[in-house]
Design a protein around this motif. Sequence first.
Motif, PDB file in Angstrom:
ATOM      1  N   MET A  65       0.813  -1.218   0.000  1.00  0.00           N
ATOM      2  CA  MET A  65       0.000   0.000   0.000  1.00  0.00           C
ATOM      3  C   MET A  65       0.853   1.278   0.000  1.00  0.00           C
ATOM      4  O   MET A  65       0.529   2.239  -0.689  1.00  0.00           O
ATOM      5  CB  MET A  65      -0.961  -0.010   1.193  1.00  0.00           C
ATOM      6  CG  MET A  65      -1.990  -1.127   1.135  1.00  0.00           C
ATOM      7  SD  MET A  65      -2.953  -1.154  -0.388  1.00  0.00           S
ATOM      8  CE  MET A  65      -3.881   0.353  -0.213  1.00  0.00           C
ATOM      9  N   LEU A  66       1.942   1.286   0.756  1.00  0.00           N
ATOM     10  CA  LEU A  66       2.797   2.479   0.753  1.00  0.00           C
ATOM     11  C   LEU A  66       3.569   2.586  -0.558  1.00  0.00           C
ATOM     12  O   LEU A  66       3.786   3.686  -1.077  1.00  0.00           O
ATOM     13  CB  LEU A  66       3.756   2.449   1.952  1.00  0.00           C
ATOM     14  CG  LEU A  66       3.085   2.542   3.322  1.00  0.00           C
ATOM     15  CD1 LEU A  66       4.129   2.474   4.422  1.00  0.00           C
ATOM     16  CD2 LEU A  66       2.229   3.781   3.459  1.00  0.00           C
ATOM     17  N   GLY A  67       3.966   1.447  -1.110  1.00  0.00           N
ATOM     18  CA  GLY A  67       4.622   1.452  -2.416  1.00  0.00           C
ATOM     19  C   GLY A  67       3.682   1.939  -3.512  1.00  0.00           C
ATOM     20  O   GLY A  67       4.104   2.621  -4.451  1.00  0.00           O
ATOM     21  N   THR A  68       2.412   1.612  -3.387  1.00  0.00           N
ATOM     22  CA  THR A  68       1.417   2.087  -4.345  1.00  0.00           C
ATOM     23  C   THR A  68       1.327   3.612  -4.317  1.00  0.00           C
ATOM     24  O   THR A  68       1.215   4.255  -5.365  1.00  0.00           O
ATOM     25  CB  THR A  68       0.040   1.466  -4.038  1.00  0.00           C
ATOM     26  OG1 THR A  68       0.141   0.052  -4.184  1.00  0.00           O
ATOM     27  CG2 THR A  68      -1.038   1.997  -4.966  1.00  0.00           C
ATOM     28  N   VAL A  72       1.916   6.143  -7.402  1.00  0.00           N
ATOM     29  CA  VAL A  72       1.004   7.195  -7.860  1.00  0.00           C
ATOM     30  C   VAL A  72       1.774   8.499  -8.059  1.00  0.00           C
ATOM     31  O   VAL A  72       1.585   9.197  -9.051  1.00  0.00           O
ATOM     32  CB  VAL A  72      -0.156   7.404  -6.850  1.00  0.00           C
ATOM     33  CG1 VAL A  72      -0.897   8.691  -7.106  1.00  0.00           C
ATOM     34  CG2 VAL A  72      -1.104   6.224  -6.888  1.00  0.00           C
ATOM     35  N   TYR A  73       2.671   8.804  -7.144  1.00  0.00           N
ATOM     36  CA  TYR A  73       3.429  10.058  -7.211  1.00  0.00           C
ATOM     37  C   TYR A  73       4.252  10.158  -8.491  1.00  0.00           C
ATOM     38  O   TYR A  73       4.356  11.215  -9.092  1.00  0.00           O
ATOM     39  CB  TYR A  73       4.327  10.160  -5.987  1.00  0.00           C
ATOM     40  CG  TYR A  73       4.908  11.527  -5.723  1.00  0.00           C
ATOM     41  CD1 TYR A  73       4.217  12.688  -6.034  1.00  0.00           C
ATOM     42  CD2 TYR A  73       6.146  11.655  -5.121  1.00  0.00           C
ATOM     43  CE1 TYR A  73       4.741  13.935  -5.771  1.00  0.00           C
ATOM     44  CE2 TYR A  73       6.681  12.897  -4.842  1.00  0.00           C
ATOM     45  CZ  TYR A  73       5.973  14.038  -5.171  1.00  0.00           C
ATOM     46  OH  TYR A  73       6.499  15.271  -4.901  1.00  0.00           O
ATOM     47  N   HIS A  74       4.824   9.050  -8.909  1.00  0.00           N
ATOM     48  CA  HIS A  74       5.718   9.063 -10.071  1.00  0.00           C
ATOM     49  C   HIS A  74       5.117   8.387 -11.296  1.00  0.00           C
ATOM     50  O   HIS A  74       5.834   8.100 -12.252  1.00  0.00           O
ATOM     51  CB  HIS A  74       7.053   8.413  -9.706  1.00  0.00           C
ATOM     52  CG  HIS A  74       7.784   9.171  -8.648  1.00  0.00           C
ATOM     53  ND1 HIS A  74       8.321  10.419  -8.867  1.00  0.00           N
ATOM     54  CD2 HIS A  74       8.035   8.877  -7.349  1.00  0.00           C
ATOM     55  CE1 HIS A  74       8.892  10.851  -7.751  1.00  0.00           C
ATOM     56  NE2 HIS A  74       8.727   9.940  -6.819  1.00  0.00           N
ATOM     57  N   ALA A  75       3.822   8.096 -11.258  1.00  0.00           N
ATOM     58  CA  ALA A  75       3.118   7.452 -12.377  1.00  0.00           C
ATOM     59  C   ALA A  75       3.793   6.154 -12.784  1.00  0.00           C
ATOM     60  O   ALA A  75       3.933   5.857 -13.959  1.00  0.00           O
ATOM     61  CB  ALA A  75       2.983   8.400 -13.555  1.00  0.00           C
ATOM     62  N   ASP A  76       4.209   5.374 -11.796  1.00  0.00           N
ATOM     63  CA  ASP A  76       4.851   4.098 -12.078  1.00  0.00           C
ATOM     64  C   ASP A  76       3.855   2.956 -12.208  1.00  0.00           C
ATOM     65  O   ASP A  76       4.164   1.946 -12.816  1.00  0.00           O
ATOM     66  CB  ASP A  76       5.855   3.745 -10.967  1.00  0.00           C
ATOM     67  CG  ASP A  76       7.092   4.615 -11.013  1.00  0.00           C
ATOM     68  OD1 ASP A  76       7.426   5.092 -12.107  1.00  0.00           O
ATOM     69  OD2 ASP A  76       7.713   4.815  -9.959  1.00  0.00           O
ATOM     70  N   HIS A  77       2.677   3.096 -11.616  1.00  0.00           N
ATOM     71  CA  HIS A  77       1.704   2.005 -11.633  1.00  0.00           C
ATOM     72  C   HIS A  77       0.614   2.185 -12.672  1.00  0.00           C
ATOM     73  O   HIS A  77       0.298   1.274 -13.404  1.00  0.00           O
ATOM     74  CB  HIS A  77       1.020   1.867 -10.269  1.00  0.00           C
ATOM     75  CG  HIS A  77       1.886   1.254  -9.226  1.00  0.00           C
ATOM     76  ND1 HIS A  77       2.608   0.126  -9.451  1.00  0.00           N
ATOM     77  CD2 HIS A  77       2.132   1.613  -7.955  1.00  0.00           C
ATOM     78  CE1 HIS A  77       3.274  -0.186  -8.354  1.00  0.00           C
ATOM     79  NE2 HIS A  77       3.007   0.697  -7.431  1.00  0.00           N
ATOM     80  N   PHE A  78       0.030   3.343 -12.697  1.00  0.00           N
ATOM     81  CA  PHE A  78      -1.207   3.544 -13.427  1.00  0.00           C
ATOM     82  C   PHE A  78      -0.953   4.329 -14.714  1.00  0.00           C
ATOM     83  O   PHE A  78      -1.155   5.531 -14.765  1.00  0.00           O
ATOM     84  CB  PHE A  78      -2.220   4.265 -12.539  1.00  0.00           C
ATOM     85  CG  PHE A  78      -2.343   3.602 -11.191  1.00  0.00           C
ATOM     86  CD1 PHE A  78      -3.012   2.404 -11.068  1.00  0.00           C
ATOM     87  CD2 PHE A  78      -1.764   4.164 -10.071  1.00  0.00           C
ATOM     88  CE1 PHE A  78      -3.117   1.776  -9.852  1.00  0.00           C
ATOM     89  CE2 PHE A  78      -1.869   3.541  -8.844  1.00  0.00           C
ATOM     90  CZ  PHE A  78      -2.546   2.346  -8.732  1.00  0.00           C
ATOM     91  N   VAL A  79      -0.496   3.632 -15.725  1.00  0.00           N
ATOM     92  CA  VAL A  79      -0.164   4.279 -16.988  1.00  0.00           C
ATOM     93  C   VAL A  79      -0.902   3.566 -18.110  1.00  0.00           C
ATOM     94  O   VAL A  79      -0.867   2.343 -18.207  1.00  0.00           O
ATOM     95  CB  VAL A  79       1.357   4.232 -17.244  1.00  0.00           C
ATOM     96  CG1 VAL A  79       1.696   4.862 -18.576  1.00  0.00           C
ATOM     97  CG2 VAL A  79       2.111   4.927 -16.123  1.00  0.00           C
ATOM     98  N   LEU A  80      -1.594   4.348 -18.924  1.00  0.00           N
ATOM     99  CA  LEU A  80      -2.284   3.814 -20.097  1.00  0.00           C
ATOM    100  C   LEU A  80      -1.719   4.524 -21.305  1.00  0.00           C
ATOM    101  O   LEU A  80      -1.856   5.735 -21.440  1.00  0.00           O
ATOM    102  CB  LEU A  80      -3.797   4.052 -19.994  1.00  0.00           C
ATOM    103  CG  LEU A  80      -4.610   3.704 -21.230  1.00  0.00           C
ATOM    104  CD1 LEU A  80      -4.538   2.207 -21.514  1.00  0.00           C
ATOM    105  CD2 LEU A  80      -6.039   4.153 -21.064  1.00  0.00           C
TER     106      LEU A  80
END
Length: 194
Positions: A65-68, A72-80
């Motif tokens: 959860m903290l890694g998530t 989010v801060y660096h757009a590492d997870h949620f990219v389309l």
Amino acid sequence: MGSLLAGLSRLNRGLERVLHLVLLALLMGFIALIIYQIVSRNLPLLPRLYWTEEFSRFAFQWLIMLGTAIGVYHADHFVLEAFPRGSRPDTATRLFRDLACLAVGVIFIVYGKDFALSGLRRKATASKLPMIYVYSVFVVSGVFIVLFSLERLLHTALHGMKSMESALNTPNELDEVTHIDDARLDTIERGTSS
């Protein structure tokens, strides 16, 4: 608005540094607990501590959860990346991504609060740890996600999407190759026009 962005940026950078230290400590603790579990199964002289399984699971949940939030801060997870870079649909999906992350952070805070409070009535089986320490991860992660998303959105509103992404996103190889290709194209165009 600029001073609000500067203050939020300073706050978030400090929080990110603290998060990195917390994540490192959680990872080291997680690894140590797993190693102890493996060794204690194979060496009869070490006592089997059943709470180590619970604590390793709890550390893993906090890590995720903290890694998530940092993702989010660096757009590492949620990219389309479904549209050509720089097109209107591409810009719209990137803005939508940051708005959706903000909404998820708010949901984590609002609904996570009640979930965390339900942990006051529950205890972990082996360690007897009150589960509020585990369940509160959603609220904590939600606060970080909201702060990080607000900085991204405020930066976009003041300076544009491209400026925000160059300041906050983790660079990827595709961006670097595209940047190099754009620089070469500019050089070729300048050479042809002169």
